[in-house]
Design an enzyme around this catalytic site. Sequence first.
Site: not given
Length: 298
Positions: A162, A137, A13-15
């Site tokens: 979240y 986020s 993913g983004i990581g």
Amino acid sequence: MSQRAVVTAGTGGIGLETAKELAARGLDVTVVGRSAERGARAVERIAEVATGAPPRFMAADLASLDEVRALAARLAADGPLKVLVNNVGAMFAERERTVDGIEASFAVNHLSPYLLTELLLDRLGAAAPSRIVNVSSGAVKVAKRTFDNVEPPGGYYGFHWYGRAKLANLAYTVDLAERLRGTGITVFAADPGGAATDMTDGTMTSPKIVSPGLRLLWPLVRRAFERSTAGPASVAARPSVFAATDASLDGRTGLLIGPRALPVPVPRSATAPGVVDDVLRHSRRLAPLAGGAVVPSR
Ligand SMILES: NC(=O)c1ccc[n+]([C@@H]2O[C@H](COP(=O)([O-])OP(=O)(O)OC[C@H]3O[C@@H](n4cnc5c(N)ncnc54)[C@H](OP(=O)(O)O)[C@@H]3O)[C@@H](O)[C@H]2O)c1
């Protein structure tokens, strides 16, 4: 001089995209994830673009506070640390508890990065000027800002819980930046906007993740989710990469970097009176730096 960088949840993913960019800029990158297989694949991909030392993988389940402590010890043993990107985050469709008995959204999105950061401050100080980046986020905007208890009153709605955990982490980020002012360690939050990743794939399809009020508007809400999470992870990684490396941020701290990879105002909810005090109180009790018993509050 140390050029070491750590990216948590950096094997996908983004990581992973963040790790690739940092490695391409000459940082010696270590990525953290649970699966050794994913870790090995990630290391191969990062190595293709790396211009510094070969990338490395360290296994840890960041939902477990003991594993966070063990990871911190291994990372600290490697010496000074230039960049820590706390990229780990997760949204849970159903209410879950971690192995420590803590509500999972709060544990993974806030307590885990909080604990890892606090345990590595010494190593970050040794590499100063150094940077901490906490991945945030846009969900903080729909989060309840009451932190009397770890779990908010009312029903479980994954997206809001979240967002509230990300809000806790943002409040911590801004406070930490002030605490570390003048030490050479600077602290940023980075909002990736949205991307098509494992996290968004399938988790945003049920109206149960939002509060009853928003459920009435579910077709609209779902379209908004789909639109905002349709893009590539490589674009969503830009705010983190900017926060971790851009020279225009030298000497600055406590900023939120928005989805366009530029500073944006920190939502007032993250600096509201009492929020940071409550967040720190829960963090210190649930994730003591020296380890020890965790007594979750319901
Ligand atoms: N995607 C979006 O639209 C979006 C929007 C706003 C904010 N964000 C934030 O951006 C960050 C990255 O999101 P993403 O969408 O890239 O997430 P993702 O797709 O779920 O990230 C996958 C990576 O996380 C690792 N991971 C997951 N749980 C882990 C755990 N318990 N311990 C260690 N590693 C773990 C995975 O490796 P293993 O499976 O091997 O553990 C993999 O490396 C998160 O903080 C998220 O909250 C994302």
